[in-house]
Design a protein around this motif. Sequence first.
Motif: not given
Length: 915
Positions: A771, A782, A784-785, A789-793
């Motif tokens: 993360h 925020e 991210w992974n 590359t990916e917003l998780l929450r």
Amino acid sequence: MRGDRGAVSGYDAFMSYSHAHDGRLAPLFQREVERFAKRWNQSRALRVFRDDANLVASAALWPSIVAAMSTSRWFVLMASPDAARSPWVDAEVAWWLENRSIDTLLIVVTAGDVVWGPGGVDRTASTALPPSLVAALRVEPRWVDLRALVTAEEIDWADPRLRDRVADVAGAIHGVSKDAVVGEHVRQHRRTMRLARGGATALAVLLVAALVAAVVAVWQGTEATQQARIATARQLAATALSEVDNQLDLAQLLAVEAHRMNPDDPQTRAALFQAFAASPYLKRHQQLGRPVSAVGSGQSVAVAGTADGHLVRWDVRDDRTTSTQVGERAVTAVAASDDGGVIAAADGTAVVLWRGDDGKPEQVFEGPASGVAVSPSGKTVAVAGGSAPFDDGPLPLVVIDGTTGAELRRTTVPFAPGHLALPDDKTLMMNTGADSWRRLAVADFRQTDESENDIRTPAAFFCCGYSRNGAYFAWAKYADFRVQPQSNTPAQGVIAGSSIPIEQPEEFAVSDDGTMLAAAGGEVLYVQGDFRRQIPQRLPGAGRVTGLAFLDPDRLVSGSGSALILWDLTQVSRALAGPPSDAPDSSNAGPPPRVAVSPDGRWVASAGEGEDVLVRDVAEQRDLPVQHAVPNALPVWSADSGTLMLLGDDGGHDATLWSEGGAYRGWKREAGGRVFAAAASPDGKSLVLVGEAGVVERDPDDGRVRLHVPVEGLPEDSGSDRQWTAAVRPDARFAAVIDGNGSVRVIDVEAEESRALPRAGAVSVAYGPDHLVVRHEDSGIEVWNGDATELLRVEAADASYQRAMAVVGDHGLLARITAQGTVVLSDVATGEPLGTVALPMPERSTGAPPWGSTTVVASGRGLATATSSGAVVRWELDPARWRDSACATAGRDLTADEWRGYVDLDPPENLDCSR
């Protein structure tokens, strides 16, 4: 039958018994009565309340007992000599006789004798009935005799005579004859058997279909079992949290069982952590098995008087306990010598001396005593007769030889002193609370000093507590507490306490030096340790306190329920992974310390705003010198924990290298400038740095630069706030840095690529293995992974958080520091809260609390924090360690009765906490 539906909002019967004699029989007998004549689709035909060990252990839970009796139709007394002697059983019977008809009281005799005479109970020959029942019985009631059918070692439930006795009780509660209830029991049993046989036939017919559906059935069964296990674990977890403030030992045991059932559930993990960390000062519970009524202490020994007339001596150094019986009545006062070798105790009828060993106590005074005292040496004992504050004199005041028990001298006083102390073998202190203190000579009772008028206690106050040495005295008026010296010096007379939020304090204790005050009331306990700052500290989980005593200014013992609780007032938190170590001195307004913990957990390195670097060997608790000054150093450990790299500007070098053998000059300058973040790869082949020069990859062996990626737009200011503007993933594969526009740039070191995250306004970043966490100007974050590359929450803004963050990858936790000086732990992927720990107040700090200049870093499987001019603290984040600590401090195992009190399922065969 009436009892078939049970009591919707209450109980069909209330069961009262002695835990000492019928602790094993009572739950089994309750089960048989409840299930007798039940229908095939019922779990039970009757609902019977049976108080468990924790309920009867404390008078504070008497309202719960009364509530249960108030909603019960029948009272079942399991009579025995132990029950006859129990004050709790007698109180329950007395309440029933006063508020209910004696015709609804059933007696089940399990031991002793019950003999009836012409006018009622034969008081001489009967040994099984409590006093209140003996006085009330005029004719022989219905009763059941189990004496010949059960023993402590063996209970044969197949014996038809025992079933017959169960039918006696069940029939009475159902309100039908025994024949009717037995007939109903037989009918229901036959019906169950018919249904079982019919089910077997149907299963045979449907065998082929069952085989076809076997895979689905197994899956569904497994799923159902899993869901039931999850539900039970969460129920235990929720119950544990509800008990934290009232009965912390029970809360910890329930939380341990919940986590053991479902360790991957965030709810059970949070309950375990919160029960484990709830009370920072808690050291351990010492279970006595008897309700505590009074507490005294020596220097390392606590002594409890109990409500059933016993004394228990607990040596806190080795956890060894010894006990003796004083009499049948509750012990009202206890005093001990420094070594706990001489103990004086009063029970309202006499005063005894006990040596704290396996021997019997010796009576040295007859009659009620308003106060007892033992000198530090144990050679002198003082007893004041009467019952304070009601008795007027003349009342006896006696001095006794603590070695022989012989009375040395006696006089009379015109009042009941209530509070006595022997600072030494020559001086006796006396205080009535409502009047003033007096100092007497032990040799002849000659008064040598008394309080002056301006330091007398006021009227209508709550009273009182003496320090063990008699030098200080505590009292309270409203919520204003005072510690008053028992001498006319210092001249001001009264040391101010603080406004402790207790309406009606019931117990007081003062340390021998007068610097610590403890007060309890209304099921809360507070300690006041710094009279200048007036910050009372609550000790959660104390329950209803029935006695308090200081061993020394740092250790307090309280009595609650059937346990003594030891509190270590120097303990920062139970969540510490080891003793704190010093952090470098720096100002609160300056940059926070920079900290690194070696991968093997042995070494802690910290650097401040100057040139100081501290290295601590936490395994051996020693500090090692770093010979070379390194300005603005960022410490980073090699993958093998053998080398500390101090990344900073030391002239012509970018690093100084240190090992246990000493420090030496490291790499020469190639890509210089201040470093904000760095990490060594787990394989030891790569070191990635982020700083003023951009992102640099070096060879850890010789410092050779392998990769240099300049980052455009970095602000030129390299002040203290830059520490949080960069982060490196623990595997050294990715780096993140905030540019001058507030955008986060993520650099793929292996691919040599850089890209910006879409949202601007970032103020700090933190990396974990999986993360990347970004905090923005509005205080929102925020997540991210790992490669961003990916917003998780996205988590909503909360201005109470500081900029410092850390991700503990091995446990999947995010740690954040608040403006209130706490570390908030939550699940980094979901945001589910785990709990909080309080940071220690820096001892060398002045002015405002320095939480804005506190750092937090992941340290292998744990967490470390460091505060300017304070300490480096390592925090324990391993749930297995939490469980071990919870079991050790609870000092006992969860009982089957406690399990059944919260879960409508049979308990596990093994409830040992430490299994």
